[in-house]
Design a protein around this motif. Structure first.
Motif, PDB file in Angstrom:
ATOM      1  N   SER A 343       0.846  -1.197   0.000  1.00 50.19           N
ATOM      2  CA  SER A 343       0.000   0.000   0.000  1.00 50.19           C
ATOM      3  C   SER A 343       0.875   1.237   0.000  1.00 50.19           C
ATOM      4  O   SER A 343       2.070   1.161   0.284  1.00 50.19           O
ATOM      5  CB  SER A 343      -0.914   0.007   1.232  1.00 50.19           C
ATOM      6  OG  SER A 343      -0.150   0.207   2.410  1.00 50.19           O
ATOM      7  N   TYR A 367      -2.993   4.081  -2.661  1.00 48.80           N
ATOM      8  CA  TYR A 367      -3.505   2.824  -3.208  1.00 48.80           C
ATOM      9  C   TYR A 367      -3.265   1.657  -2.247  1.00 48.80           C
ATOM     10  O   TYR A 367      -2.430   1.728  -1.339  1.00 48.80           O
ATOM     11  CB  TYR A 367      -2.864   2.507  -4.578  1.00 48.80           C
ATOM     12  CG  TYR A 367      -1.437   1.995  -4.493  1.00 48.80           C
ATOM     13  CD1 TYR A 367      -1.174   0.627  -4.398  1.00 48.80           C
ATOM     14  CD2 TYR A 367      -0.361   2.873  -4.499  1.00 48.80           C
ATOM     15  CE1 TYR A 367       0.124   0.157  -4.310  1.00 48.80           C
ATOM     16  CE2 TYR A 367       0.943   2.416  -4.404  1.00 48.80           C
ATOM     17  CZ  TYR A 367       1.172   1.049  -4.317  1.00 48.80           C
ATOM     18  OH  TYR A 367       2.461   0.597  -4.214  1.00 48.80           O
ATOM     19  N   LYS A 369      -2.679  -2.606  -2.721  1.00 48.22           N
ATOM     20  CA  LYS A 369      -2.505  -3.735  -3.650  1.00 48.22           C
ATOM     21  C   LYS A 369      -2.974  -5.011  -2.936  1.00 48.22           C
ATOM     22  O   LYS A 369      -2.642  -5.221  -1.761  1.00 48.22           O
ATOM     23  CB  LYS A 369      -1.016  -3.842  -4.005  1.00 48.22           C
ATOM     24  CG  LYS A 369      -0.624  -5.113  -4.712  1.00 48.22           C
ATOM     25  CD  LYS A 369       0.829  -5.084  -5.184  1.00 48.22           C
ATOM     26  CE  LYS A 369       1.815  -5.146  -4.051  1.00 48.22           C
ATOM     27  NZ  LYS A 369       3.212  -5.389  -4.507  1.00 48.22           N
ATOM     28  N   ARG A 402      -0.684  -0.082 -10.470  1.00 49.32           N
ATOM     29  CA  ARG A 402      -1.543   1.051 -10.096  1.00 49.32           C
ATOM     30  C   ARG A 402      -1.995   1.851 -11.305  1.00 49.32           C
ATOM     31  O   ARG A 402      -2.920   2.657 -11.220  1.00 49.32           O
ATOM     32  CB  ARG A 402      -0.857   1.940  -9.059  1.00 49.32           C
ATOM     33  CG  ARG A 402       0.409   2.594  -9.525  1.00 49.32           C
ATOM     34  CD  ARG A 402       1.198   3.193  -8.393  1.00 49.32           C
ATOM     35  NE  ARG A 402       0.476   4.251  -7.693  1.00 49.32           N
ATOM     36  CZ  ARG A 402       0.978   4.952  -6.695  1.00 49.32           C
ATOM     37  NH1 ARG A 402       2.185   4.694  -6.243  1.00 49.32           N
ATOM     38  NH2 ARG A 402       0.291   5.901  -6.136  1.00 49.32           N
ATOM     39  N   TYR A 438      -5.292  -3.593  -7.783  1.00 47.34           N
ATOM     40  CA  TYR A 438      -4.922  -2.329  -7.151  1.00 47.34           C
ATOM     41  C   TYR A 438      -6.175  -1.485  -6.972  1.00 47.34           C
ATOM     42  O   TYR A 438      -6.891  -1.242  -7.948  1.00 47.34           O
ATOM     43  CB  TYR A 438      -3.914  -1.557  -8.019  1.00 47.34           C
ATOM     44  CG  TYR A 438      -2.508  -2.104  -7.949  1.00 47.34           C
ATOM     45  CD1 TYR A 438      -2.183  -3.336  -8.526  1.00 47.34           C
ATOM     46  CD2 TYR A 438      -1.491  -1.393  -7.323  1.00 47.34           C
ATOM     47  CE1 TYR A 438      -0.902  -3.838  -8.459  1.00 47.34           C
ATOM     48  CE2 TYR A 438      -0.193  -1.890  -7.260  1.00 47.34           C
ATOM     49  CZ  TYR A 438       0.094  -3.110  -7.822  1.00 47.34           C
ATOM     50  OH  TYR A 438       1.373  -3.607  -7.755  1.00 47.34           O
TER      51      TYR A 438
END
Ligand code: FUB
Length: 458
Positions: A343, A367, A369, A402, A438
């Motif tokens: 993240s 984000y 993951k 991402r 993501y």
């Protein structure tokens, strides 16, 4: 055309599987890893370096727990115990290296409180809540300052051993209740190990005298009838060495170094080892997340193979860490948002009433993951439980990076506040097979929303 698409996806998968997995937690600083395999799950207990270091020393108030069934995604269970669990304690700092063991359905959390010695907490669940069964410390010794880093192992005959210590090594034989020990041996029950160079290797001390390499952070276990003691060695900066024995009480034989010092490692190192689903893993900590702050450490993992004779090879601390998951994640059942394979930006928090853990501090561009998600034949839609005080935020669901293929965009409106939970949903493009997912968060300024769980729908 479809073939080219599949080939491109496979290439991306190879690329993402080569991406860095270490350190394994980005939402908090975590140190002194202690894995426990229980019921098909690895529970990872860690100490916790606070974001703000006080007086340039270890600033550690609580112990955290993470769990995984695939070794690449870790579910955050929050701080499962803290110094506040000990009502008799007049201290707010010193929650050092922890270890949890299960016995007869109860979970025993052995913790050092720096300067106060070793205590124990008990729970019916690996993730707590833990309570203090004694109302005082567990180990009564006359060297509480050296009583740190407990490691516990229950042998096949039911005898449990608690080893610990810096820079000496002691043990007690725990009684079956796991919260008391045999007082008939050693000094009121505390047995002191002979710190010989045969047992722990040799090193010249600051005074020039030859001592052993053993420093702290013992990790005690048995594998194929061999007893292992892994430990931090040779003072700071520490490397990791190990000794073995044919009996849990020694004599120990020095076996050498298993992890050298390296620039991205901290001045301390501390390991735990576990076998899970046929693989062997070494857990340790580095300082890469804080970019070289030794009081802000982060847990890392390397997969390794024991040599045929049971000895441990030299293990290199890498950025890649564990690249291969041992199982795939099912996205068609609720997945906690705090199940994370990587993240950036976000934190987690725990609801003080329900103990529910959720993802928070979500800002534009952050984000999460989630690795090795098995889409099967594909999903039609995405559902998420969120809470927000503002309109206009989005969760972009992307494939394998991402900036990867956009599967869908889920809009998050004002739900009435950051603790007013609501379910939002959106359509997704159909994708099959196993991919990393993501969640890329988009919106205006400040905290956008909180995120509790998600799931895909066929
Ligand atoms: O985390 C505090 C102390 O640093 C631990 O008790 C030691 O093992 C070292 O990692």
């Amino acid at each position: 055309m479809r073939r080219i698409y599949v080939a491109a996806c496979s290439l991306l998968m190879v690329l993402t599987s080569l991406s860095a997995q270490n350190p394994i937690v980005q939402t908090y600083f975590t140190a002194d890893p202690a894995p426990m395999v229980y019921n098909g799950t690895v529970y990872l207990y860690t100490s916790h370096d606070e974001d703000i270091t006080v007086k340039n020393f270890f600033t550690m108030y609580d112990w955290r727990c993470y769990s995984s069934t695939d070794m690449v995604n870790w579910t955050d269970h929050g701080a499962v115990a803290s110094l506040k669990n000990f009502k008799w304690l007049n201290k707010t700092n010193g929650a050092w290296a922890v270890q949890c063991v299960e016995r007869n359905g109860k979970f025993y959390l052995y913790v050092p409180i720096h300067g106060e010695g070793i205590s124990v907490l008990v729970s019916d669940s690996p993730t707590g809540p833990f309570t203090d069964p004694l109302g005082k410390r567990l180990v009564e010794s006359d060297h509480t300052w050296q009583d740190i880093d407990p490691t516990v192992f229950v042998d096949d005959n039911g005898q449990a051993y608690l080893y610990w210590g810096n820079p000496s090594l002691w043990y007690v034989k725990l009684n079956k209740d796991m919260i008391s020990y045999d007082r008939s041996i050693g000094k009121n029950g505390v047995v002191s190990i002979d710190m010989t160079t045969e047992a722990f290797g040799s090193k010249a001390g600051r005074d020039g005298k030859i001592g052993t390499t053993y420093t702290e952070g013992p990790w005690f276990y048995k594998r194929n009838n061999m007893y292992y003691m892994l430990y931090a060695a040779a003072g700071v900066p520490e490397y990791i060495a190990y000794s073995t024995a044919k009996s849990p009480e020694g004599p120990w034989t020095y076996r050498g170094i298993i992890m050298e010092r390296a620039p991205h490692l901290a001045f301390t190192n501390h390991v735990g080892a576990a076998d899970f689903k046929g693989n062997s893993y070494l857990f340790y900590h580095d300082q890469s997340l804080s970019v070289t702050e030794g009081f802000k450490r982060s847990v890392c993992i390397e997969q390794f193979n024991y040599n045929a004779d049971g000895t441990i090879p030299l293990i290199k601390p890498t950025k890649e860490g564990v690249t291969k998951s041992v199982s795939f994640l099912d996205p068609y059942v609720r997945v906690q948002a705090e199940t994370i394979g990587g993240s950036d930006g976000v934190k987690t928090a725990t609801d003080s009433l329900t103990r529910n853990v959720y993802v928070t501090h979500i800002n534009n561009g952050d984000y999460i993951k989630v690795r090795s998600v098995d889409f099967g034949k594909g999903a039609k839609s995405f559902e998420a439980c969120v809470a927000s005080g503002t309109d206009g935020s989005n969760i972009e669901i992307r494939l394998d990076s991402r900036t990867g293929t956009l599967l869908g965009t889920c809009s998050v409106k004002n739900t009435g506040g950051l603790h007013k939970w609501a379910t939002v949903s959106c359509k997704t493009q159909k994708v099959s097979g196993v991919h990393d997912v993501y969640f890329v968060f988009k919106g205006g300024d400040g905290n956008l929303f909180n995120f509790d769980w998600w799931k895909l729908k066929k």
